[in-house]
Design a protein around this motif. Structure first.
Motif, mmCIF file in Angstrom:
data_model
loop_
_atom_site.group_PDB
_atom_site.id
_atom_site.type_symbol
_atom_site.label_atom_id
_atom_site.label_comp_id
_atom_site.label_asym_id
_atom_site.label_seq_id
_atom_site.Cartn_x
_atom_site.Cartn_y
_atom_site.Cartn_z
ATOM 1 N N GLU A 1 0.861 -1.183 0.000
ATOM 2 C CA GLU A 1 0.000 0.000 0.000
ATOM 3 C C GLU A 1 0.898 1.233 0.000
ATOM 4 O OE1 GLU A 1 -3.056 2.041 -0.651
ATOM 5 O OE2 GLU A 1 -3.509 -0.048 -0.132
ATOM 6 N N LYS A 2 0.708 2.094 -0.991
ATOM 7 C CA LYS A 2 1.633 3.208 -1.193
ATOM 8 C C LYS A 2 1.637 4.190 -0.025
ATOM 9 C CE LYS A 2 3.279 6.531 -4.614
ATOM 10 N NZ LYS A 2 3.105 7.061 -5.999
ATOM 11 N N GLY A 3 0.460 4.466 0.534
ATOM 12 C CA GLY A 3 0.418 5.413 1.642
ATOM 13 C C GLY A 3 1.245 4.952 2.828
ATOM 14 N N LEU A 4 1.257 3.649 3.092
ATOM 15 C CA LEU A 4 2.058 3.116 4.193
ATOM 16 C C LEU A 4 3.546 3.193 3.864
ATOM 17 C CD1 LEU A 4 -0.117 0.009 5.174
ATOM 18 C CD2 LEU A 4 0.002 2.242 6.319
ATOM 19 N N PHE A 5 3.891 2.994 2.593
ATOM 20 C CA PHE A 5 5.279 3.189 2.168
ATOM 21 C C PHE A 5 5.718 4.632 2.380
ATOM 22 C CE2 PHE A 5 7.308 5.226 -1.553
ATOM 23 C CZ PHE A 5 8.630 4.861 -1.318
ATOM 24 N N LEU A 6 4.883 5.586 1.989
ATOM 25 C CA LEU A 6 5.242 6.998 2.132
ATOM 26 C C LEU A 6 5.422 7.377 3.602
ATOM 27 C CD1 LEU A 6 2.816 8.534 -0.523
ATOM 28 C CD2 LEU A 6 5.309 8.291 -0.717
ATOM 29 N N ALA A 7 4.575 6.825 4.471
ATOM 30 C CA ALA A 7 4.711 7.086 5.906
ATOM 31 C C ALA A 7 6.016 6.510 6.430
ATOM 32 C CB ALA A 7 3.524 6.495 6.651
ATOM 33 N N GLY B 1 -3.401 8.656 4.028
ATOM 34 C CA GLY B 1 -4.603 7.855 3.865
ATOM 35 C C GLY B 1 -5.302 7.612 5.186
ATOM 36 N N LYS B 2 -6.230 6.693 5.180
ATOM 37 C CA LYS B 2 -6.994 6.370 6.382
ATOM 38 C C LYS B 2 -6.927 4.864 6.624
ATOM 39 C CE LYS B 2 -10.272 10.208 5.967
ATOM 40 N NZ LYS B 2 -11.698 10.610 5.868
ATOM 41 N N TRP B 3 -6.709 4.506 7.882
ATOM 42 C CA TRP B 3 -6.653 3.100 8.242
ATOM 43 C C TRP B 3 -7.798 2.768 9.191
ATOM 44 C CZ3 TRP B 3 -6.057 1.868 13.412
ATOM 45 C CH2 TRP B 3 -5.568 2.890 14.247
ATOM 46 N N SER B 4 -8.116 1.501 9.269
ATOM 47 C CA SER B 4 -9.152 1.048 10.187
ATOM 48 C C SER B 4 -8.826 -0.363 10.654
ATOM 49 C CB SER B 4 -10.533 1.068 9.511
ATOM 50 O OG SER B 4 -10.575 0.177 8.405
ATOM 51 N N GLY B 5 -9.361 -0.727 11.813
ATOM 52 C CA GLY B 5 -9.211 -2.078 12.331
ATOM 53 C C GLY B 5 -7.962 -2.319 13.129
ATOM 54 N N GLY B 6 -6.868 -1.670 12.834
ATOM 55 C CA GLY B 6 -5.619 -1.866 13.547
ATOM 56 C C GLY B 6 -4.443 -1.499 12.670
ATOM 57 N N SER B 7 -3.334 -1.124 13.287
ATOM 58 C CA SER B 7 -2.127 -0.787 12.542
ATOM 59 C C SER B 7 -0.913 -1.088 13.403
ATOM 60 C CB SER B 7 -2.130 0.689 12.117
ATOM 61 O OG SER B 7 -2.143 1.531 13.255
ATOM 62 N N ASP C 1 -6.849 -2.507 7.308
ATOM 63 C CA ASP C 1 -7.355 -1.918 6.065
ATOM 64 C C ASP C 1 -6.799 -0.510 5.942
ATOM 65 O OD1 ASP C 1 -9.341 -3.923 4.948
ATOM 66 O OD2 ASP C 1 -10.099 -3.701 6.985
ATOM 67 N N TYR C 2 -6.515 -0.100 4.713
ATOM 68 C CA TYR C 2 -5.949 1.229 4.501
ATOM 69 C C TYR C 2 -6.329 1.713 3.110
ATOM 70 C CZ TYR C 2 -2.487 5.016 4.653
ATOM 71 O OH TYR C 2 -1.877 6.243 4.674
ATOM 72 N N THR C 3 -6.753 2.980 3.055
ATOM 73 C CA THR C 3 -7.076 3.606 1.777
ATOM 74 C C THR C 3 -6.168 4.803 1.584
ATOM 75 O OG1 THR C 3 -9.405 2.937 1.982
ATOM 76 C CG2 THR C 3 -8.877 4.675 0.382
ATOM 77 N N SER C 4 -5.290 4.714 0.597
ATOM 78 C CA SER C 4 -4.364 5.825 0.333
ATOM 79 C C SER C 4 -5.114 7.005 -0.262
ATOM 80 C CB SER C 4 -3.256 5.379 -0.621
ATOM 81 O OG SER C 4 -2.450 4.362 -0.054
#
Length: 289
Positions: free
Chosen positions: A179-185, A217-223, A285-288
């Motif tokens: 997931e690109k947003g997690l890479f950018l973070a 992005g936005k995450w849900s459920g856990g990270s 779950d994550y939406t970039s």
């Protein structure tokens, strides 16, 4: 006869991990505790507690000579070990254009471990018990074949055997998708802390893991977030995190083998104290953006 000069250094393993449960909303931030302490403090959310694990900061007594060369010239892309794994289904980051080859390998190696934890331990962790243990840095240090750098551990062979035993009991689980947003973070944290030699989950810019992943992005459920120091090769990074030397709650191992995590992003970069660092972010779950 030519004299052979053998350079001996010791590389101490240093890890850092953090997890957030589903009681945290994406708009909220948390503190992972003081980076100057040996143990990260516990995160509390309402009445549920999640552990950030131990940072186990240790002094590096030498520069790992072999790591630089391996980082520049070697990765697993040309040797995917297809005889042991279904690479097509596990190499989920193969066609991603924003990851380096070594970063793609981190995803691949984590997915191998998730697909069959027992086999992963047998192939890549159990052989470590036969390494050259002992030497100038004590019984809990080892010299891997072909290396000129001793690695010092807290738990020695016992920690490796405990990891093998644990992975033998773990269930198989689906692969992680990039997931690109997690890479950018993750890249933000590498670029922020690596040049300054900072360790831990709080950035030099005072950012938390939650704040960084919320930027993109936005995450849900856990990270969750794992940080590895001292290695730049995918398999080396994942094996180090799975063994989780000196971390009582095995938080890094549990992040990799968390069946609820479905996506991940990682970044590898330079670190002025430990040569290299790798930050891995996970989410259910994550939406970039």
């Amino acid at each position: 006869m030519k004299k052979m000069i053998f350079f001996i250094f010791s590389l101490f393993i240093f890890l850092s991990c953090e997890t957030l449960d589903n009681l945290f909303k994406p708009s909220q931030s948390t503190s992972s505790g003081s980076n100057n302490s040996k143990n990260e403090t516990t995160i509390k959310s309402n009445q549920q507690t999640t552990s950030t694990g131990n940072s186990n900061q240790q002094k590096q007594t030498g520069t790992p000579l072999s790591t630089t060369q391996s980082s520049a010239n070697v990765n697993r892309r040309g040797d995917p070990d297809s005889k042991n794994w279904d690479i097509v289904s596990l190499d989920t980051a193969a066609n991603v254009d924003y990851l380096s080859n070594n970063e793609k390998d981190v995803i691949l190696e984590m997915n191998k471990a998730r697909a069959d934890p027992k086999k992963y331990a047998e192939l890549y962790i159990q052989p470590m018990l036969q390494y050259n243990w002992g030497g100038p840095f004590g019984p809990n240090s080892y010299l891997a074949p072909g290396k000129a750098v001793y690695t010092s551990t807290q738990e020695g062979k016992n920690g490796i055997q405990l990891c093998i035993n644990d992975l033998a009991k773990r269930q198989n689980m689906p692969p992680l998708n990039p997931e690109k947003g997690l890479f950018l973070a993750a890249r933000d944290h590498v670029n922020d802390t690596g040049p300054k030699g900072i360790t831990g989950h709080t950035g030099n810019d005072k950012s938390t893991m939650a704040q960084r992943i919320n930027r993109y992005g936005k995450w849900s459920g856990g990270s969750g977030e794992n940080i590895s120091y001292g290695y730049s090769i995918g398999r080396d990074i994942v094996v180090q995190l799975l063994i989780d030397d000196g971390v009582p709650n095995r938080g890094h191992r549990n992040n990799i083998l968390n069946k609820n995590f479905k996506v991940a992003g990682n970044s590898i970069g330079n670190h002025t104290k430990f040569t290299y660092m790798c930050v891995i972010n996970y989410a259910n779950d994550y939406t970039s953006n």
